[in-house]
Design an enzyme around this catalytic site. Structure first.
Site, short mmCIF file in Angstrom:
data_model
loop_
_atom_site.label_atom_id
_atom_site.label_comp_id
_atom_site.label_asym_id
_atom_site.label_seq_id
_atom_site.Cartn_x
_atom_site.Cartn_y
_atom_site.Cartn_z
N THR A 1 0.81 -1.22 0.00
CA THR A 1 0.00 0.00 0.00
C THR A 1 0.84 1.27 0.00
O THR A 1 0.31 2.36 0.18
CB THR A 1 -0.93 0.01 1.23
OG1 THR A 1 -0.13 -0.13 2.42
CG2 THR A 1 -1.93 -1.13 1.17
N SER A 2 2.15 1.13 -0.20
CA SER A 2 3.04 2.28 -0.23
C SER A 2 3.54 2.46 -1.66
O SER A 2 4.73 2.27 -1.97
CB SER A 2 4.22 2.07 0.74
OG SER A 2 4.98 3.24 0.87
N CYS B 1 5.04 -3.08 -10.61
CA CYS B 1 4.10 -3.70 -9.69
C CYS B 1 3.05 -4.42 -10.53
O CYS B 1 2.25 -3.78 -11.22
CB CYS B 1 3.41 -2.68 -8.79
SG CYS B 1 2.11 -3.40 -7.76
N ASN C 1 0.49 -6.20 -9.54
CA ASN C 1 -0.87 -6.03 -9.06
C ASN C 1 -1.48 -4.73 -9.56
O ASN C 1 -2.58 -4.71 -10.11
CB ASN C 1 -0.89 -6.09 -7.53
CG ASN C 1 -0.95 -7.51 -7.01
OD1 ASN C 1 -1.91 -8.22 -7.26
ND2 ASN C 1 0.08 -7.93 -6.30
N MET D 1 2.98 -10.88 -4.85
CA MET D 1 3.15 -9.77 -5.77
C MET D 1 2.87 -10.25 -7.19
O MET D 1 3.23 -11.38 -7.55
CB MET D 1 4.58 -9.22 -5.70
CG MET D 1 5.02 -8.81 -4.29
SD MET D 1 5.54 -10.20 -3.26
CE MET D 1 7.21 -10.43 -3.85
#
Length: 397
Positions: free
Chosen positions: A69-70, A105, A107, A319
């Protein structure tokens, strides 16, 4: 009386993509100084997310104190032939003042197509009234193409649906992702899928021992080791590892020494400044366990077990880019991932992770003695959580 610069506001969207969340921006909406790479951009994203935070909570920002979430994403229309949108991903450190731009990323990749369509970054003529819009994404961090298949209903992105993804509480619409030619072209690795030239290496890690390791550049550079060799079963959940400082130090040592062998860094001291890549993961043959949600996972439900660490902690699910690495390695006979899945040739694998299971496919072939994977495929979902403006103090940049 001291005077302070007022806050500035920047158009932004807070989105979930797969099992991650991040703040999405259009490049054109950023302050001019942050429209180019550099200190101003990094300072802005750090302040937006709430880092660096010595308390590790990111209370004064949009982050939620986990690697999942960062995150921040910057998107723009693409000038690259055959692509719709350029996608740049920043992994924001929680307690240190830096943004890691070294990888993708997977996701949040699922949210790129929906955001791009909704925010005018995709030519409207390519978006059907109803059906599936194909969005071709240029992943700028690693120089790769991702094809997203986004469901469209009544001319708008369809976000609701019945697709369930372990690690995400509620169902949503399915977004299919194809990671084209996923072998990562990392500096120092020569663009090779296996930068050492081997499917399995003997990796010497001082204080840990010599471990068999598969080191692969696919989706994201990843170091795979065998769970049993480091004292695990492959059924572990986050609490079994994240509260164990010695275990985390062991994994970081494996990651640092593997990164040197992969040619990603010159010495282990550089690993601290490159937290996002490579990833370190451990695999094992199928076994039954209870996922973090309480859902039982039977040994017969999966081909293998996999656990991966992100930003120094065991990930709560998997991930997306590491899932690509798992699918790719599973498709190539002889890797540790393939052997954990029973060996032989395979075009898809279902693996167990802390939150449940995930299926990922990959198309592998051998060309001139070298393994090549043309694409890896998996499904995720994405949803807008909030949209409007994010605010930061005016003296941030």
């Amino acid at each position: 009386m001291a005077s302070f610069a007022p806050q500035i506001r920047i158009p932004a969207t807070y989105m979930r993509g797969g099992t991650s969340k991040g703040v999405f921006f259009r490049l054109q909406d950023l302050p001019r100084a942050a429209q180019v790479p550099g200190k101003a951009r990094d300072a802005l994203l750090l302040r937006v997310i709430g880092s660096p935070d010595p308390y590790g909570k990111q209370i004064d920002g949009m982050g939620a104190a986990t690697s999942s979430t960062s995150k921040a994403v910057i998107l723009s229309k693409s000038d690259r032939l055959g692509h719709d949108v350029d996608y740049l991903f920043g992994q924001v450190s929680i307690d240190q003042p830096f943004v890691d731009w070294s990888g993708n990323c997977g996701n949040l990749s699922a949210a790129v197509g929906p955001f791009a369509i909704a925010n005018g970054l995709v030519d409207g003529s390519s978006v059907p009234r109803d059906g599936v819009a194909v969005v071709r994404i240029w992943q700028a961090n690693i120089g790769k193409t991702i094809v997203a298949r986004v469901p469209i209903s009544d001319g708008a992105v369809q976000e609701t649906g019945d697709f369930e993804l372990d690690g995400v509480t509620f169902p949503a619409a399915e977004v299919q992702l194809e990671f084209m030619d996923p072998a990562a072209e990392e500096e120092g690795a020569g663009g090779a899928m296996f930068p050492t030239g081997n499917l399995v290496d003997e990796l010497e890690v001082p204080g840990v021992g010599t471990l068999r390791a598969t080191m692969i550049n696919a989706g994201i550079p990843t170091i795979f080791v065998e769970a049993e060799a480091i004292g695990y079963t492959g059924t572990e959940l986050q609490d079994a590892i994240n509260g164990d400082a010695a275990a985390l130090a062991k994994f970081e040592a494996i990651r640092a020494h593997g990164a040197v062998r992969m040619g990603l860094i010159k010495n282990v001291g550089e690993a601290a400044g490159r937290q996002h890549t490579p990833k370190v993961a451990f695999v094992a043959r199928p076994a039954s366990y209870t996922a973090s949600s309480g859902k039982p996972v039977a040994a017969g439900d999966v081909d293998l077990l996999a656990r991966a660490l992100s930003m120094g902690k065991l990930h709560h699910a998997m991930m997306g880019t590491a899932a690509v690495a798992i699918g790719t390695a599973a498709a190539i006979p002889g890797t540790l991932v393939n052997l954990a899945a029973g060996g032989g040739e395979r075009s898809a694998v279902r693996f167990g992770h802390p939150s449940g299971t995930l299926r990922v496919g990959a198309q592998a072939s051998r060309v001139d003695g070298e393994w090549r994977v043309t694409k890896a495929v998996m499904s995720r979902s994405a949803r807008v959580l909030m949209e409007g403006w994010v605010r930061v103090p005016g003296d941030t940049l």
